[in-house]
Design a protein around this motif. Sequence first.
Motif, PDB file in Angstrom:
ATOM      1  N   THR A  89      19.369  42.577 -22.398  1.00  0.00           N
ATOM      2  CA  THR A  89      20.504  42.094 -21.876  1.00  0.00           C
ATOM      3  C   THR A  89      21.525  41.541 -22.887  1.00  0.00           C
ATOM      4  O   THR A  89      21.156  41.063 -23.817  1.00  0.00           O
ATOM      5  CB  THR A  89      19.724  40.857 -21.169  1.00  0.00           C
ATOM      6  N   PRO A  90      22.697  41.728 -22.785  1.00  0.00           N
ATOM      7  CA  PRO A  90      23.453  41.545 -23.660  1.00  0.00           C
ATOM      8  C   PRO A  90      23.657  39.849 -23.733  1.00  0.00           C
ATOM      9  O   PRO A  90      23.655  39.382 -22.816  1.00  0.00           O
ATOM     10  CB  PRO A  90      24.795  42.085 -23.127  1.00  0.00           C
ATOM     11  N   GLU A 124      25.579  36.112 -24.507  1.00  0.00           N
ATOM     12  CA  GLU A 124      27.176  35.874 -24.159  1.00  0.00           C
ATOM     13  C   GLU A 124      28.371  36.124 -24.982  1.00  0.00           C
ATOM     14  O   GLU A 124      29.301  36.567 -24.413  1.00  0.00           O
ATOM     15  CB  GLU A 124      26.981  34.400 -24.021  1.00  0.00           C
ATOM     16  N   THR A 157      28.459  39.149 -26.818  1.00  0.00           N
ATOM     17  CA  THR A 157      28.819  40.463 -26.326  1.00  0.00           C
ATOM     18  C   THR A 157      29.523  40.439 -25.128  1.00  0.00           C
ATOM     19  O   THR A 157      30.400  41.554 -24.850  1.00  0.00           O
ATOM     20  CB  THR A 157      27.431  41.243 -26.255  1.00  0.00           C
ATOM     21  N   ASP A 158      29.015  39.670 -23.914  1.00  0.00           N
ATOM     22  CA  ASP A 158      29.895  39.957 -22.846  1.00  0.00           C
ATOM     23  C   ASP A 158      31.047  39.372 -22.907  1.00  0.00           C
ATOM     24  O   ASP A 158      32.024  40.123 -22.325  1.00  0.00           O
ATOM     25  CB  ASP A 158      29.171  38.784 -21.772  1.00  0.00           C
ATOM     26  N   GLU A 181      32.963  42.452 -24.907  1.00  0.00           N
ATOM     27  CA  GLU A 181      33.263  43.440 -24.074  1.00  0.00           C
ATOM     28  C   GLU A 181      34.345  43.249 -23.186  1.00  0.00           C
ATOM     29  O   GLU A 181      35.067  44.217 -22.724  1.00  0.00           O
ATOM     30  CB  GLU A 181      31.959  43.933 -23.715  1.00  0.00           C
ATOM     31  N   THR A 182      34.313  42.147 -22.479  1.00  0.00           N
ATOM     32  CA  THR A 182      35.320  41.895 -21.193  1.00  0.00           C
ATOM     33  C   THR A 182      36.788  41.718 -21.882  1.00  0.00           C
ATOM     34  O   THR A 182      37.514  42.327 -21.426  1.00  0.00           O
ATOM     35  CB  THR A 182      34.972  40.423 -20.720  1.00  0.00           C
TER      36      THR A 182
END
Length: 172
Positions: free
Chosen positions: A4-5, A7, A9-10, A13-14
């Motif tokens: 699971t990525p 926070e 990384t999220d 990426e966003t």
Amino acid sequence: MTTTPDERTDLLETLAKHRDFLRFTTRDLTDEQAGKQTTVSALCLGGLIKHVTSVERGWANFIVEGPSAMGDFDSMTEADFARRADEFRMLPGDTLAGVLDAYAEVARRTDELVRTLPDLSAAHPLPKAPWFEPGAQWSARRVLLHIIAETSQHAGHADIIRESLDGAKTMG
């Protein structure tokens, strides 16, 4: 086992996805086309990217330095407001390649900051400005969400401008 990525990384990426949407609106354009206003607003593609670059730079500085990085909005002069307005247009000497290079440099700096910041919950008070709630504080996390929202909103504006320019679309 799936991973699971986290926070960070999220967030990265966003932000990268919305930066790509914004940059994609300028594909195959000349400097003149990047500065063309195609709607009733004064916005152009190069100017939008200049603005988003400035906004991201300013908020990244805020994460590191606090409200002093944002300047004193109460003491802004007409010249300060004129400089801010210039963020939204291609000026003589501006090139699309230069605008995109500056944006890429700011993005690299922000991404490195997100990767290395000790605590995304670290907060600073917002500077005094009519558009901020008095006494409010924003965490680094909140600032990053704001950068993502700003980038996404302007990517949508850019898509409309590009479609008005030559019919090209980011999506669809």
